[in-house]
Write a protein that holds these residues in place. Structure first.
Motif, PDB file in Angstrom:
ATOM      1  N   LYS A  54       0.850  -1.187   0.000  1.00 55.07           N
ATOM      2  CA  LYS A  54       0.000   0.000   0.000  1.00 55.07           C
ATOM      3  C   LYS A  54       0.885   1.237   0.000  1.00 55.07           C
ATOM      4  CE  LYS A  54      -3.852   2.011   2.630  1.00 55.07           C
ATOM      5  NZ  LYS A  54      -4.687   1.855   3.829  1.00 55.07           N
ATOM      6  N   VAL A  55       0.483   2.250  -0.773  1.00 61.18           N
ATOM      7  CA  VAL A  55       1.270   3.468  -0.891  1.00 61.18           C
ATOM      8  C   VAL A  55       0.494   4.623  -0.245  1.00 61.18           C
ATOM      9  CG1 VAL A  55       2.165   5.197  -2.484  1.00 61.18           C
ATOM     10  CG2 VAL A  55       2.505   2.766  -2.952  1.00 61.18           C
ATOM     11  N   THR A  56       1.145   5.277   0.703  1.00 64.75           N
ATOM     12  CA  THR A  56       0.561   6.452   1.353  1.00 64.75           C
ATOM     13  C   THR A  56       1.551   7.600   1.246  1.00 64.75           C
ATOM     14  OG1 THR A  56      -0.617   5.061   2.953  1.00 64.75           O
ATOM     15  CG2 THR A  56      -0.421   7.413   3.469  1.00 64.75           C
ATOM     16  N   VAL A  57       1.076   8.729   0.729  1.00 62.40           N
ATOM     17  CA  VAL A  57       1.913   9.924   0.658  1.00 62.40           C
ATOM     18  C   VAL A  57       1.263  10.999   1.521  1.00 62.40           C
ATOM     19  CG1 VAL A  57       2.805   9.406  -1.630  1.00 62.40           C
ATOM     20  CG2 VAL A  57       0.733  10.771  -1.408  1.00 62.40           C
ATOM     21  N   GLY A  58       2.094  11.876   2.061  1.00 63.22           N
ATOM     22  CA  GLY A  58       1.597  12.938   2.916  1.00 63.22           C
ATOM     23  C   GLY A  58       1.936  14.296   2.358  1.00 63.22           C
ATOM     24  N   VAL A  59       1.069  15.260   2.641  1.00 62.10           N
ATOM     25  CA  VAL A  59       1.290  16.640   2.239  1.00 62.10           C
ATOM     26  C   VAL A  59       0.982  17.533   3.432  1.00 62.10           C
ATOM     27  CG1 VAL A  59      -1.057  16.800   1.325  1.00 62.10           C
ATOM     28  CG2 VAL A  59       0.654  18.458   0.607  1.00 62.10           C
ATOM     29  N   TYR A  60       1.882  18.482   3.672  1.00 58.08           N
ATOM     30  CA  TYR A  60       1.658  19.492   4.705  1.00 58.08           C
ATOM     31  C   TYR A  60       0.556  20.399   4.171  1.00 58.08           C
ATOM     32  CZ  TYR A  60       2.988  23.416   7.804  1.00 58.08           C
ATOM     33  OH  TYR A  60       3.014  24.438   8.719  1.00 58.08           O
ATOM     34  N   ASP A  61      -0.649  20.285   4.736  1.00 60.05           N
ATOM     35  CA  ASP A  61      -1.840  20.845   4.111  1.00 60.05           C
ATOM     36  C   ASP A  61      -2.309  22.113   4.821  1.00 60.05           C
ATOM     37  OD1 ASP A  61      -5.294  19.768   3.666  1.00 60.05           O
ATOM     38  OD2 ASP A  61      -4.046  21.131   2.484  1.00 60.05           O
ATOM     39  N   PRO A  62      -2.243  23.270   4.161  1.00 58.17           N
ATOM     40  CA  PRO A  62      -2.677  24.515   4.801  1.00 58.17           C
ATOM     41  C   PRO A  62      -4.175  24.758   4.754  1.00 58.17           C
ATOM     42  CG  PRO A  62      -1.838  24.987   2.617  1.00 58.17           C
ATOM     43  CD  PRO A  62      -1.650  23.512   2.831  1.00 58.17           C
ATOM     44  N   CYS A  63      -4.918  23.867   4.120  1.00 55.36           N
ATOM     45  CA  CYS A  63      -6.364  24.059   3.992  1.00 55.36           C
ATOM     46  C   CYS A  63      -7.061  23.784   5.332  1.00 55.36           C
ATOM     47  CB  CYS A  63      -6.916  23.144   2.904  1.00 55.36           C
ATOM     48  SG  CYS A  63      -8.697  23.332   2.624  1.00 55.36           S
ATOM     49  N   THR A  64      -8.137  24.526   5.610  1.00 58.59           N
ATOM     50  CA  THR A  64      -8.902  24.315   6.841  1.00 58.59           C
ATOM     51  C   THR A  64     -10.267  23.678   6.579  1.00 58.59           C
ATOM     52  OG1 THR A  64      -9.949  26.501   6.762  1.00 58.59           O
ATOM     53  CG2 THR A  64      -7.799  26.349   7.848  1.00 58.59           C
ATOM     54  N   LEU A  75       3.153  14.621 -10.165  1.00 61.40           N
ATOM     55  CA  LEU A  75       4.462  13.976 -10.014  1.00 61.40           C
ATOM     56  C   LEU A  75       4.303  12.475  -9.803  1.00 61.40           C
ATOM     57  CD1 LEU A  75       7.539  13.906  -9.445  1.00 61.40           C
ATOM     58  CD2 LEU A  75       6.996  14.500  -7.074  1.00 61.40           C
ATOM     59  N   LEU A  76       3.375  12.079  -8.932  1.00 62.23           N
ATOM     60  CA  LEU A  76       3.164  10.652  -8.665  1.00 62.23           C
ATOM     61  C   LEU A  76       2.714   9.927  -9.932  1.00 62.23           C
ATOM     62  CD1 LEU A  76       1.312  10.765  -5.209  1.00 62.23           C
ATOM     63  CD2 LEU A  76       3.757  10.522  -5.655  1.00 62.23           C
ATOM     64  N   SER A  77       1.797  10.557 -10.667  1.00 67.30           N
ATOM     65  CA  SER A  77       1.282   9.928 -11.877  1.00 67.30           C
ATOM     66  C   SER A  77       2.376   9.774 -12.930  1.00 67.30           C
ATOM     67  CB  SER A  77       0.124  10.752 -12.430  1.00 67.30           C
ATOM     68  OG  SER A  77      -0.357  10.202 -13.634  1.00 67.30           O
ATOM     69  N   HIS A  78       3.211  10.799 -13.059  1.00 65.83           N
ATOM     70  CA  HIS A  78       4.266  10.738 -14.068  1.00 65.83           C
ATOM     71  C   HIS A  78       5.348   9.732 -13.692  1.00 65.83           C
ATOM     72  CE1 HIS A  78       7.130  12.047 -17.118  1.00 65.83           C
ATOM     73  NE2 HIS A  78       8.054  12.102 -16.157  1.00 65.83           N
ATOM     74  N   ARG A  79       5.756   9.700 -12.453  1.00 69.41           N
ATOM     75  CA  ARG A  79       6.892   8.867 -12.051  1.00 69.41           C
ATOM     76  C   ARG A  79       6.497   7.409 -11.845  1.00 69.41           C
ATOM     77  NH1 ARG A  79      11.976  10.709 -12.611  1.00 69.41           N
ATOM     78  NH2 ARG A  79      12.608   9.337 -10.910  1.00 69.41           N
ATOM     79  N   TRP A  80       5.321   7.176 -11.259  1.00 74.26           N
ATOM     80  CA  TRP A  80       4.966   5.804 -10.894  1.00 74.26           C
ATOM     81  C   TRP A  80       3.563   5.406 -11.368  1.00 74.26           C
ATOM     82  CZ3 TRP A  80       7.152   9.209  -7.193  1.00 74.26           C
ATOM     83  CH2 TRP A  80       8.494   8.952  -6.902  1.00 74.26           C
ATOM     84  N   GLY A  81       3.022   6.190 -12.321  1.00 74.44           N
ATOM     85  CA  GLY A  81       1.656   5.921 -12.773  1.00 74.44           C
ATOM     86  C   GLY A  81       1.459   4.522 -13.325  1.00 74.44           C
ATOM     87  N   SER A  82       2.480   3.976 -13.994  1.00 75.12           N
ATOM     88  CA  SER A  82       2.331   2.638 -14.570  1.00 75.12           C
ATOM     89  C   SER A  82       2.251   1.558 -13.497  1.00 75.12           C
ATOM     90  CB  SER A  82       3.509   2.352 -15.512  1.00 75.12           C
ATOM     91  OG  SER A  82       4.742   2.430 -14.788  1.00 75.12           O
ATOM     92  N   LYS A  83       2.822   1.824 -12.327  1.00 80.16           N
ATOM     93  CA  LYS A  83       2.816   0.852 -11.231  1.00 80.16           C
ATOM     94  C   LYS A  83       1.787   1.200 -10.158  1.00 80.16           C
ATOM     95  CE  LYS A  83       7.808   0.153 -11.744  1.00 80.16           C
ATOM     96  NZ  LYS A  83       9.134   0.218 -11.056  1.00 80.16           N
ATOM     97  N   LEU A  84       1.292   2.413 -10.231  1.00 81.57           N
ATOM     98  CA  LEU A  84       0.459   2.927  -9.145  1.00 81.57           C
ATOM     99  C   LEU A  84      -0.901   3.304  -9.695  1.00 81.57           C
ATOM    100  CD1 LEU A  84       0.604   3.731  -6.129  1.00 81.57           C
ATOM    101  CD2 LEU A  84       1.297   6.004  -6.865  1.00 81.57           C
ATOM    102  N   ASP A  85      -1.929   2.640  -9.187  1.00 81.99           N
ATOM    103  CA  ASP A  85      -3.288   2.925  -9.620  1.00 81.99           C
ATOM    104  C   ASP A  85      -4.028   3.726  -8.556  1.00 81.99           C
ATOM    105  OD1 ASP A  85      -6.312   1.084 -10.253  1.00 81.99           O
ATOM    106  OD2 ASP A  85      -5.590   2.942 -11.153  1.00 81.99           O
ATOM    107  N   VAL A  86      -3.942   3.232  -7.329  1.00 84.81           N
ATOM    108  CA  VAL A  86      -4.621   3.873  -6.199  1.00 84.81           C
ATOM    109  C   VAL A  86      -3.569   4.346  -5.202  1.00 84.81           C
ATOM    110  CG1 VAL A  86      -6.224   3.561  -4.274  1.00 84.81           C
ATOM    111  CG2 VAL A  86      -6.685   2.465  -6.478  1.00 84.81           C
ATOM    112  N   VAL A  87      -3.758   5.554  -4.708  1.00 75.95           N
ATOM    113  CA  VAL A  87      -2.832   6.096  -3.713  1.00 75.95           C
ATOM    114  C   VAL A  87      -3.642   6.671  -2.553  1.00 75.95           C
ATOM    115  CG1 VAL A  87      -2.714   8.351  -4.833  1.00 75.95           C
ATOM    116  CG2 VAL A  87      -0.898   7.653  -3.309  1.00 75.95           C
TER     117      VAL A  87
END
Length: 720
Positions: free
Chosen positions: A229-239, A254-266
């Motif tokens: 399972k792939v989990t990425v985090g973002v420092y999120d300023p939204c409230t 970036l995720l789609s371009h670099r690992w899109g062929s291997k990564l369907d769901v994130v």
């Protein structure tokens, strides 16, 4: 809320990911710095300049997703505020309003978008993810009118189709256990520490039932080598509770371009780290399950969006008129206020700043304590500060008293009170400071040698009474014990809050005097044993001796209301007298460790601010050492009666003591005589021996009874 056209056109908007755009927040300090840069450095140069802003992920619900630029924006290599992510941008400052209007905005956006796309393709965005959150600022500064025109752009590259959500977003506690949430917070802190910062904009995450691991984006291959399972985090300023902020957009590309062929769901963690009223929490962070679209072809840069809408919601620039606040003095005032407002916005929402700023403070003593108290008061935004002192600045003063310099010592030395006022105005022109070069008549220091001396003493008393009446808080910061007596009596009579600070060699006491709430003559004192609750004062310096006794006595009384608290003299069983007569130099001066005055001065101001934040003000019940583990009575914490510090042990205790019904300063009998007889009563105190006050208050009788009891005890011992 905003998204590109393809996202907005989704037939099921509730399952399409939408992003909250940045809202530009430019402080007055930024425009002041831009003015200086334009005048001194840029001149007619319109070439692009690198600048830096920042965003924060701990704002309360309802605030916009802000990207802030302040006076430090032009220091690209400078520090970023704690727990904020830097955002780097390009400034295009035009020379004319026409140039501002006719600049090709699309070309600027396309240029920046291509640089982001090239960084994604080359892998540079993995090594430096901040490139994913760049911005453009187009400006024109009309320095004659101080009108500033600006337009922000936050470039975001889009997919040809919308981004699908597999389920509704969830807050952390719906997905993770409390143990996992705690481990997640610790893992993020560890990642920040390893990167030498307090905020990481993007990161990788994997977790189990009892552990959470995080790593930078550049570690993708090694970190997710065996992960299912792939989990990425973002420092999120939204409230917002259902949507992520703008920084996530380019990360997904970036995720789609670099690992899109291997990564369907994130799985995406929108990390939000709030601190409200001193309590930190990440539980309002969001979890998204996202199905990535097909990556765009590498041959062409994807379409981009990002120009900010104006306040009317249309595509267009903004304008700010700072003609009334670009004066440096006004700018300093706004900057001081901003520092305090940030405390309220981020940490203490209930903080009543107006009550602090509008407090009029009278500082009796402009020496080591007075200088440090004044600086701390200014830090709290206090505008009205008055000094009273009759001394001049000597060569030994500047190194210990931060409002004075070597030049102030020349020619016999400037008046401390007047020099302190001059220096405060240089530090902060918005301060309303006054100085009075005058003496305070004292017990044990006769004033009746001549009619002129007596008249001067009477004028000094009248002036002191007037000053205390005109101010809200009186700080007693003098060198001798007896110099504190008269202002204590006057302030008690006028129901003014008194903050007292006194120093020893490595000990100090800071206290608030009890605030009388009944007419003089009606006793508000506690029982007769209140005199034993604290130690007596030292006659050789202004600090009470025997502080250990006070520490032990702190638990004798609890829940003492403000009107029953003692004053500085309630701890004594002798009247104040001349403490400098027949004394050596070290006994006449308060010899202290250099850092002691800074500590005591700061605590004196902090006690005042805490009292002001309490709903009952000076009548607030005193907090003691036993209350340190209890719910604090104010948003700033405890409201003690006294703080007694021991620098040799680096320790503080918070004793609380009752008012003494035989006190030589605040007892009902003293206040009654002062209010009825005025200066006639005071002159008797000044010109008589200490026995006058002791006879008046009943201390003499108390001494006699104590001696008789001791003799009786000795007789009993001898008979045994």
């Amino acid at each position: 809320m905003a998204s590109d056209t393809s996202e907005a056109a989704s037939s099921t908007p509730d399952l399409k990911l939408q992003f909250a755009p940045f809202s530009s927040a430019l402080e007055a300090g930024f425009w002041h710095q831009l003015t200086q840069k334009k005048l001194n450095d840029y001149r007619l140069d319109e070439s692009p300049k690198c600048i830096k802003g920042y965003y924060y992920n701990g704002d309360p619900l309802g605030l916009p997703t802000r990207l802030t630029l302040e006076f430090s924006a032009f220091e690209v290599d400078g520090a970023t505020p704690v727990r904020c992510c830097p955002a780097f941008g390009t400034l295009y400052n035009t020379n004319t309003l026409d140039a501002f209007k006719t600049t090709d905005k699309k070309a600027l956006l396309d240029k920046e978008a291509k640089e982001i796309w090239d960084a994604i393709k080359s892998g540079a965005a993995l090594k430096d993810p901040s490139v994913l959150c760049r911005f453009i600022l187009l400006t024109f500064a009309d320095l004659k009118k101080y009108h500033f025109y600006y337009w922000f752009c936050f470039p975001a590259l889009g997919f040809s189709e919308g981004i699908k959500l597999l389920r509704q977003p969830s807050v952390l506690e719906q997905v993770f256990s409390a143990k996992q949430i705690s481990a997640m917070q610790q893992a993020y802190d560890d990642l920040c520490a390893s990167r030498g910062t307090t905020a990481v904009p993007y990161f990788l995450m994997k977790y189990a039932d009892d552990a959470v691991e995080m790593a930078p984006l550049s570690d993708w291959d090694a970190f997710f080598k065996d992960a299912k399972k792939v989990t990425v985090g973002v420092y999120d300023p939204c409230t917002l509770s259902q949507h992520p902020g703008w920084p996530l957009r380019n990360l997904l590309l970036l995720l789609s371009h670099r690992w899109g062929s291997k990564l369907d769901v994130v799985e995406v963690l929108c990390f939000r780290d709030r601190t409200l009223q001193g309590s930190r929490s990440i539980q309002h962070s969001l979890i998204f399950q996202i199905k990535l679209p097909e990556p765009p072809p590498a041959s062409a840069c994807p379409k981009s969006v990002g120009w900010e809408k104006n306040p009317k919601g249309a595509m267009g620039p903004r304008m700010v008129n700072l003609s009334e606040c670009m004066d440096p003095k006004r700018l300093a005032e706004s900057s001081v206020d901003l520092n305090l407002k940030l405390m309220r916005w981020r940490l203490v929402p209930s903080l009543d700043l107006e009550k602090v700023v509008n407090t009029k403070c009278l500082l009796l003593g402009a020496g080591t304590l007075g200088c440090n108290v004044a600086r701390t008061l200014m830090g709290w935004g206090v505008r009205h500060i008055t000094f009273v002192d009759n001394a001049k600045i000597s060569y030994s003063n500047p190194v210990r008293q931060p409002l004075y310099e070597f030049e102030d010592c020349l020619g016999g030395g400037k008046s401390k009170a007047l020099a302190a006022v001059e220096r405060l105005a240089k530090i902060f022109p918005g301060v309303n400071a006054q100085g009075h070069n005058m003496s305070i008549p004292m017990p044990g220091h006769p004033v009746s040698f001549s009619q002129a001396t007596l008249s001067q003493a009477q004028r000094d008393v009248e002036q002191l009474e007037k000053l205390i009446s005109e101010h809200d808080v009186v700080f007693l910061l003098m060198d001798t014990r007896e110099s504190r007596w008269l202002p204590t009596v006057i302030a008690a009579s006028k129901r003014k809050l008194v903050i007292n600070a006194a120093l020893g060699f490595d000990t100090f006491v800071v206290m608030r005097h009890g605030l009388k709430n009944s007419p003089a003559g009606q006793s508000v004192a506690a029982g007769p044993d209140s005199s034993s609750s604290c130690s007596s004062a030292s006659s050789s310096s202004s600090t009470p001796a025997g502080s250990a006794l006070s520490a032990q006595g702190s638990s004798l009384f609890s829940n003492i209301p403000g009107h029953k608290l003692g004053c500085y003299f309630c701890n004594d069983v002798v009247a104040p007298g001349d403490s400098t007569r027949d004394r050596t130099l070290d006994q006449q001066c308060t010899v202290s460790r250099p850092g002691l005055a800074m500590i005591a001065g700061a605590l004196a101001v902090e006690i005042m601010v805490s009292v002001l934040q309490h709903s009952e003000g000076g009548y607030a019940v005193a907090s003691s050492s036993d209350d340190r583990m209890n719910e604090p009575p104010t948003s700033l914490g405890l409201v003690p009666h006294q703080i007694r510090g021991f620098l040799s042990r680096f320790d503080n205790v918070l004793p609380a003591s009752l008012a003494f019904d035989k006190c030589t300063a605040c007892s009902p009998i003293v206040l009654e005589h002062y209010e009825k007889e005025g200066f006639n009563f005071l002159s008797k105190v000044f010109n008589s021996s200490h026995s006058f006050l002791e006879d008046l208050t009943g201390l003499t009788l108390l001494h006699q009874e104590t001696q008789a009891a001791e003799i009786w005890d000795m007789s009993d011992d001898e008979s045994i």
